[in-house]
Scaffold this motif. Structure first.
Motif, PDB file in Angstrom:
ATOM      1  N   ALA A 283       0.825  -1.210   0.000  1.00 57.43           N
ATOM      2  CA  ALA A 283       0.000   0.000   0.000  1.00 57.43           C
ATOM      3  C   ALA A 283       0.861   1.263   0.000  1.00 57.43           C
ATOM      4  O   ALA A 283       0.559   2.236  -0.709  1.00 57.43           O
ATOM      5  CB  ALA A 283      -0.935  -0.013   1.206  1.00 57.43           C
ATOM      6  N   LEU A 284       1.941   1.262   0.765  1.00 59.60           N
ATOM      7  CA  LEU A 284       2.826   2.425   0.796  1.00 59.60           C
ATOM      8  C   LEU A 284       3.503   2.640  -0.553  1.00 59.60           C
ATOM      9  O   LEU A 284       3.597   3.770  -1.047  1.00 59.60           O
ATOM     10  CB  LEU A 284       3.869   2.250   1.893  1.00 59.60           C
ATOM     11  CG  LEU A 284       3.365   2.274   3.337  1.00 59.60           C
ATOM     12  CD1 LEU A 284       4.502   2.006   4.310  1.00 59.60           C
ATOM     13  CD2 LEU A 284       2.704   3.606   3.649  1.00 59.60           C
ATOM     14  N   GLU A 285       3.998   1.551  -1.171  1.00 58.59           N
ATOM     15  CA  GLU A 285       4.677   1.672  -2.451  1.00 58.59           C
ATOM     16  C   GLU A 285       3.720   2.127  -3.544  1.00 58.59           C
ATOM     17  O   GLU A 285       4.052   2.990  -4.365  1.00 58.59           O
ATOM     18  CB  GLU A 285       5.301   0.320  -2.825  1.00 58.59           C
ATOM     19  CG  GLU A 285       5.933   0.270  -4.201  1.00 58.59           C
ATOM     20  CD  GLU A 285       7.156   1.154  -4.318  1.00 58.59           C
ATOM     21  OE1 GLU A 285       7.546   1.454  -5.457  1.00 58.59           O
ATOM     22  OE2 GLU A 285       7.713   1.544  -3.271  1.00 58.59           O
ATOM     23  N   LEU A 286       2.520   1.555  -3.556  1.00 58.52           N
ATOM     24  CA  LEU A 286       1.542   1.931  -4.566  1.00 58.52           C
ATOM     25  C   LEU A 286       1.112   3.393  -4.401  1.00 58.52           C
ATOM     26  O   LEU A 286       0.973   4.139  -5.378  1.00 58.52           O
ATOM     27  CB  LEU A 286       0.334   1.005  -4.485  1.00 58.52           C
ATOM     28  CG  LEU A 286      -0.702   1.066  -5.610  1.00 58.52           C
ATOM     29  CD1 LEU A 286      -0.021   0.938  -6.966  1.00 58.52           C
ATOM     30  CD2 LEU A 286      -1.728  -0.026  -5.438  1.00 58.52           C
ATOM     31  N   GLY A 287       0.916   3.822  -3.156  1.00 58.15           N
ATOM     32  CA  GLY A 287       0.573   5.215  -2.916  1.00 58.15           C
ATOM     33  C   GLY A 287       1.668   6.163  -3.362  1.00 58.15           C
ATOM     34  O   GLY A 287       1.385   7.229  -3.931  1.00 58.15           O
ATOM     35  N   ALA A 288       2.929   5.800  -3.123  1.00 59.11           N
ATOM     36  CA  ALA A 288       4.043   6.661  -3.532  1.00 59.11           C
ATOM     37  C   ALA A 288       4.106   6.791  -5.052  1.00 59.11           C
ATOM     38  O   ALA A 288       4.376   7.879  -5.585  1.00 59.11           O
ATOM     39  CB  ALA A 288       5.355   6.096  -2.984  1.00 59.11           C
ATOM     40  N   ARG A 289       3.839   5.713  -5.763  1.00 58.81           N
ATOM     41  CA  ARG A 289       3.902   5.781  -7.224  1.00 58.81           C
ATOM     42  C   ARG A 289       2.773   6.624  -7.800  1.00 58.81           C
ATOM     43  O   ARG A 289       2.968   7.352  -8.775  1.00 58.81           O
ATOM     44  CB  ARG A 289       3.851   4.369  -7.811  1.00 58.81           C
ATOM     45  CG  ARG A 289       5.050   3.513  -7.467  1.00 58.81           C
ATOM     46  CD  ARG A 289       5.169   2.333  -8.379  1.00 58.81           C
ATOM     47  NE  ARG A 289       6.280   1.473  -8.005  1.00 58.81           N
ATOM     48  CZ  ARG A 289       6.709   0.437  -8.734  1.00 58.81           C
ATOM     49  NH1 ARG A 289       6.083   0.159  -9.864  1.00 58.81           N
ATOM     50  NH2 ARG A 289       7.715  -0.298  -8.323  1.00 58.81           N
ATOM     51  N   VAL A 290       1.585   6.525  -7.205  1.00 50.61           N
ATOM     52  CA  VAL A 290       0.469   7.329  -7.706  1.00 50.61           C
ATOM     53  C   VAL A 290       0.694   8.799  -7.371  1.00 50.61           C
ATOM     54  O   VAL A 290       0.367   9.684  -8.167  1.00 50.61           O
ATOM     55  CB  VAL A 290      -0.859   6.808  -7.132  1.00 50.61           C
ATOM     56  CG1 VAL A 290      -2.022   7.694  -7.573  1.00 50.61           C
ATOM     57  CG2 VAL A 290      -1.107   5.372  -7.577  1.00 50.61           C
ATOM     58  N   ARG A 291       1.245   9.093  -6.200  1.00 53.89           N
ATOM     59  CA  ARG A 291       1.549  10.500  -5.871  1.00 53.89           C
ATOM     60  C   ARG A 291       2.588  11.070  -6.818  1.00 53.89           C
ATOM     61  O   ARG A 291       2.569  12.270  -7.111  1.00 53.89           O
ATOM     62  CB  ARG A 291       2.036  10.601  -4.427  1.00 53.89           C
ATOM     63  CG  ARG A 291       0.950  10.381  -3.388  1.00 53.89           C
ATOM     64  CD  ARG A 291       1.427  10.666  -1.990  1.00 53.89           C
ATOM     65  NE  ARG A 291       0.478  10.155  -1.018  1.00 53.89           N
ATOM     66  CZ  ARG A 291       0.550   8.947  -0.471  1.00 53.89           C
ATOM     67  NH1 ARG A 291       1.565   8.140  -0.775  1.00 53.89           N
ATOM     68  NH2 ARG A 291      -0.361   8.542   0.378  1.00 53.89           N
ATOM     69  N   ALA A 292       3.511  10.221  -7.290  1.00 52.66           N
ATOM     70  CA  ALA A 292       4.511  10.700  -8.246  1.00 52.66           C
ATOM     71  C   ALA A 292       3.877  11.141  -9.557  1.00 52.66           C
ATOM     72  O   ALA A 292       4.476  11.916 -10.301  1.00 52.66           O
ATOM     73  CB  ALA A 292       5.545   9.607  -8.504  1.00 52.66           C
ATOM     74  N   LEU A 293       2.663  10.667  -9.832  1.00 52.28           N
ATOM     75  CA  LEU A 293       1.936  11.103 -11.020  1.00 52.28           C
ATOM     76  C   LEU A 293       1.258  12.448 -10.811  1.00 52.28           C
ATOM     77  O   LEU A 293       0.677  12.997 -11.751  1.00 52.28           O
ATOM     78  CB  LEU A 293       0.880  10.060 -11.413  1.00 52.28           C
ATOM     79  CG  LEU A 293       1.372   8.644 -11.719  1.00 52.28           C
ATOM     80  CD1 LEU A 293       0.215   7.759 -12.112  1.00 52.28           C
ATOM     81  CD2 LEU A 293       2.426   8.672 -12.817  1.00 52.28           C
ATOM     82  N   GLY A 294       1.292  12.972  -9.578  1.00 57.00           N
ATOM     83  CA  GLY A 294       0.706  14.273  -9.295  1.00 57.00           C
ATOM     84  C   GLY A 294      -0.683  14.232  -8.709  1.00 57.00           C
ATOM     85  O   GLY A 294      -1.413  15.224  -8.788  1.00 57.00           O
ATOM     86  N   HIS A 295      -1.079  13.111  -8.076  1.00 56.83           N
ATOM     87  CA  HIS A 295      -2.424  12.968  -7.534  1.00 56.83           C
ATOM     88  C   HIS A 295      -2.401  12.889  -6.012  1.00 56.83           C
ATOM     89  O   HIS A 295      -1.443  12.354  -5.425  1.00 56.83           O
ATOM     90  CB  HIS A 295      -3.099  11.698  -8.068  1.00 56.83           C
ATOM     91  CG  HIS A 295      -3.258  11.674  -9.557  1.00 56.83           C
ATOM     92  ND1 HIS A 295      -4.049  12.569 -10.229  1.00 56.83           N
ATOM     93  CD2 HIS A 295      -2.722  10.850 -10.500  1.00 56.83           C
ATOM     94  CE1 HIS A 295      -3.998  12.303 -11.524  1.00 56.83           C
ATOM     95  NE2 HIS A 295      -3.197  11.275 -11.720  1.00 56.83           N
ATOM     96  N   VAL A 296      -3.468  13.384  -5.400  1.00 55.96           N
ATOM     97  CA  VAL A 296      -3.747  13.087  -4.002  1.00 55.96           C
ATOM     98  C   VAL A 296      -4.419  11.719  -3.965  1.00 55.96           C
ATOM     99  O   VAL A 296      -5.381  11.478  -4.700  1.00 55.96           O
ATOM    100  CB  VAL A 296      -4.662  14.157  -3.375  1.00 55.96           C
ATOM    101  CG1 VAL A 296      -5.040  13.781  -1.951  1.00 55.96           C
ATOM    102  CG2 VAL A 296      -3.986  15.517  -3.424  1.00 55.96           C
ATOM    103  N   VAL A 297      -3.942  10.806  -3.125  1.00 55.23           N
ATOM    104  CA  VAL A 297      -4.407   9.418  -3.195  1.00 55.23           C
ATOM    105  C   VAL A 297      -4.613   8.858  -1.806  1.00 55.23           C
ATOM    106  O   VAL A 297      -3.916   9.232  -0.846  1.00 55.23           O
ATOM    107  CB  VAL A 297      -3.398   8.553  -3.986  1.00 55.23           C
ATOM    108  CG1 VAL A 297      -2.041   8.533  -3.297  1.00 55.23           C
ATOM    109  CG2 VAL A 297      -3.912   7.132  -4.180  1.00 55.23           C
ATOM    110  N   ARG A 298      -5.588   7.962  -1.694  1.00 51.71           N
ATOM    111  CA  ARG A 298      -5.848   7.191  -0.480  1.00 51.71           C
ATOM    112  C   ARG A 298      -5.884   5.723  -0.899  1.00 51.71           C
ATOM    113  O   ARG A 298      -6.666   5.335  -1.773  1.00 51.71           O
ATOM    114  CB  ARG A 298      -7.187   7.598   0.145  1.00 51.71           C
ATOM    115  CG  ARG A 298      -7.230   9.042   0.617  1.00 51.71           C
ATOM    116  CD  ARG A 298      -8.647   9.567   0.754  1.00 51.71           C
ATOM    117  NE  ARG A 298      -9.380   8.899   1.825  1.00 51.71           N
ATOM    118  CZ  ARG A 298      -9.456   9.336   3.073  1.00 51.71           C
ATOM    119  NH1 ARG A 298      -8.845  10.462   3.415  1.00 51.71           N
ATOM    120  NH2 ARG A 298     -10.148   8.690   3.984  1.00 51.71           N
ATOM    121  N   VAL A 299      -5.029   4.901  -0.275  1.00 54.06           N
ATOM    122  CA  VAL A 299      -4.887   3.487  -0.639  1.00 54.06           C
ATOM    123  C   VAL A 299      -5.361   2.633   0.516  1.00 54.06           C
ATOM    124  O   VAL A 299      -4.880   2.784   1.647  1.00 54.06           O
ATOM    125  CB  VAL A 299      -3.426   3.145  -0.996  1.00 54.06           C
ATOM    126  CG1 VAL A 299      -3.312   1.686  -1.414  1.00 54.06           C
ATOM    127  CG2 VAL A 299      -2.918   4.056  -2.098  1.00 54.06           C
TER     128      VAL A 299
END
Length: 562
Positions: free
Chosen positions: A152-168
């Motif tokens: 969950a932490l790794e997936l959240g970090a990758r989506v944030r790198a795309l420029g999004h606010v994310v909740r996993v």
């Protein structure tokens, strides 16, 4: 006993406002992600979710209907009391300078698809649902990422790198995970893992709207005094089901912590594309390099999730249409990159594209960039040499074969594909035709690595063969001249000759070989005597390969053995 189902929900709560506010960010004004976020939040913004763009034939959009309902608002609008579900008229009564933007459902699905491609690297099945959710089935695969928490932490970090606010969130089903993602309490990293034993208990704490997705049904339940999912679960199931309609079984199962909802697998597009635009035109290349880094980062993350690499890239710079029409120049500038080997890492792609974009003269100011990946192939990573990396010689500063594909691609983009390659040996007696420049392709690089491994492991040839090969390498010239230069002196010791505007004296001459009517089938067969000549001058010694044309008697220097 089958393994229990585990699903990750990637919830993007601000996706609509992120898409709507993207044109507000001008590259020359935004130095960091934080600065960009502050600029976006400062403008009160309301978002309308539409089926398709309402732009007319001349490119201008008519004003939206005043009774249209807002699908999302940003923080700047919330500070004035604007809320989701209000009409444009109601929102303008609270803040007159509210900016209204339209976002199409196709744009939302496209951006969710990009996130889904990144998530493909974490599970076999990925699905999405507009307007804010991407699911990943990680049943049996979480241990590959170090467990569900690490995943969950790794997936959240990758989506944030795309420029999004994310909740996993991770739970026992897609709807459960989505409910926790929208309404659950996240940790500081924006993730939440709900174990099987805690599902029903944590679901009971969520508001009833977490399972009742219909607004009218939610309002009816609240009027009855049912405010949480726990309140709904405590009602008699038989009596409640008759009042909730045809979807009652699913709602009550979710309230009790059970979820059997299927996932419809997402199929990514054949050609990945990243595009961004902004309202205020910018001049020069430096702002475009800043935007390019973000595009390449998103494209590389998508390719990595897909397990693919790109062979051909195309970068399109979109110019201001008014300026282009006035200056009578094209409305876009396209740069095509044919890579010598497939690449997918963002830093490698950026090096290749940025080196050429930085030297490009643009005919007009720019309002957007589009990056497309063509000729997609399977990504083949090079196995690491642990002895090199353990000794501190690896990483980005390494000089091993793992850096060769990037270097070849960068040189090809700078110099041209026809000027970069690998010398291949040809069956010819003439030194100038013993090799030719061939294209550096993926098929050549594995042979390079095999040759390196064979050299490291030791040659299997006999000692005499190795000595002969070593002697031939020492005797071979190291600098073949593109055009032979005249040797204006007799081939004997003691004479003085001018070579490359420097004076040398001949110290020694040794006969090498004779070519007699080589390539006799051509109009000009070759008959030459080759000699190796050692020259001595004030700046040092020089070893030259000289041939004498037996037909004309001309003496020419063809190569040097530096």
């Amino acid at each position: 006993m089958t393994e229990r189902r585990r699903v990750v929900a990637i919830v993007l709560p601000n996706l609509l406002t992120e898409l709507a506010s993207a044109p507000l960010a001008t590259p020359k004004l935004e130095a960091t992600d934080a600065a960009r976020a502050r600029r976006r939040a400062a403008v009160p913004l309301g978002v309308l979710l539409v089926d398709e763009s309402t732009a007319s034939s001349n490119g201008e959009k008519p004003p939206p209907d005043a009774t249209s309902v807002l699908a999302a608002v940003n923080e700047g609008a919330e500070r004035y009391g604007v809320r989701v579900g209000q009409t444009i008229t109601e929102a303008h009564a609270l803040v007159a300078r509210l900016l209204i933007r339209e976002v199409t459902r196709a744009e939302v699905c496209t951006r969710l698809g990009e996130v889904a491609e990144v998530a493909l690297g974490f599970g076999p099945t990925v699905a999405l649902e507009s307007p804010d959710t991407v699911w990943v089935d990680i049943t049996g695969s979480a241990h590959l990422a170090g467990g569900e928490d690490a995943l969950a932490l790794e997936l959240g970090a990758r989506v944030r790198a795309l420029g999004h606010v994310v909740r996993v969130t991770v739970s026992d089903g897609p709807r459960l995970a989505q409910a926790f993602g929208r309404w659950g309490r996240m940790n500081r990293e924006g993730s939440l893992v709900v174990g099987e034993a805690d599902t029903a208990h944590k679901m009971a704490e969520l508001p009833v709207r977490a399972v009742a997705f219909d607004a009218e049904l939610t309002a009816w339940l609240v009027r009855l005094g049912i405010h949480t999912v726990g309140d709904l679960a405590r009602l008699p199931r038989a009596a409640t089901a008759s009042r909730l309609g045809g979807d009652s079984a699913r709602l009550l199962d979710l309230a009790e912590g059970r979820d059997e909802s299927p996932l419809v697998a997402y199929v990514p597009p054949a050609i990945p594309r990243e595009e961004t635009s902004w309202d205020d035109a910018v001049s020069g290349v430096e702002p475009l390099l800043f935007v390019l880094r973000g595009l390449v980062s998103r494209l590389g993350a998508r390719l990595e999730g897909r397990g693919e690499a790109v062979q051909v890239l195309e970068l399109v710079v979109l110019h201001d249409s008014a300026v282009a029409r006035f200056e009578q120049v094209p409305r876009q500038t396209a740069l095509r990159f044919e890579l010598s080997t497939p690449l997918w890492r963002p830093e490698e792609l950026f090096r290749v594209v940025a080196s050429r974009l930085g030297r490009t003269e643009l005919p007009a100011s720019s309002v957007g960039l589009r990056l497309e990946a063509h000729a997609i192939t399977r990504a083949l990573a090079l196995q690491l040499n642990l002895s090199r990396y353990g000794s501190g010689l690896g990483g980005s500063a390494g000089k091993g074969p793992e850096t060769l594909p990037v270097l070849l691609a960068e040189l090809s983009a700078d110099l041209g594909k026809d000027k970069v390659g690998i010398l291949k040996l040809e069956g010819s007696h003439r030194p100038e035709r013993k090799s030719r420049l061939s294209s550096a392709s993926e098929a050549i690089l594995p042979s390079f690595r095999r040759d390196k491994m064979r050299r490291e492991a030791g040659s299997s040839e006999t000692p005499s063969a190795s000595l002969r090969e070593s002697a031939e390498r020492r005797e071979a010239p190291t600098r073949l001249l593109p055009r032979p230069i005249a040797f204006d002196a007799p081939l004997r010791t003691g004479v003085t000759v001018s070579v490359e505007h420097r004076l040398f004296s001949v110290e020694r001459v040794r006969f090498e070989k004779r070519l007699d009517a080589v390539e006799w089938w051509t109009p000009e067969p070759v008959s030459r005597d080759y000699a190796r000549v050692w020259l001595s001058g004030a700046s040092g010694g020089l070893e030259a390969i000289v041939y004498v044309d037996r037909n004309t008697g001309a003496r020419m220097i063809q190569a040097f053995a530096d």
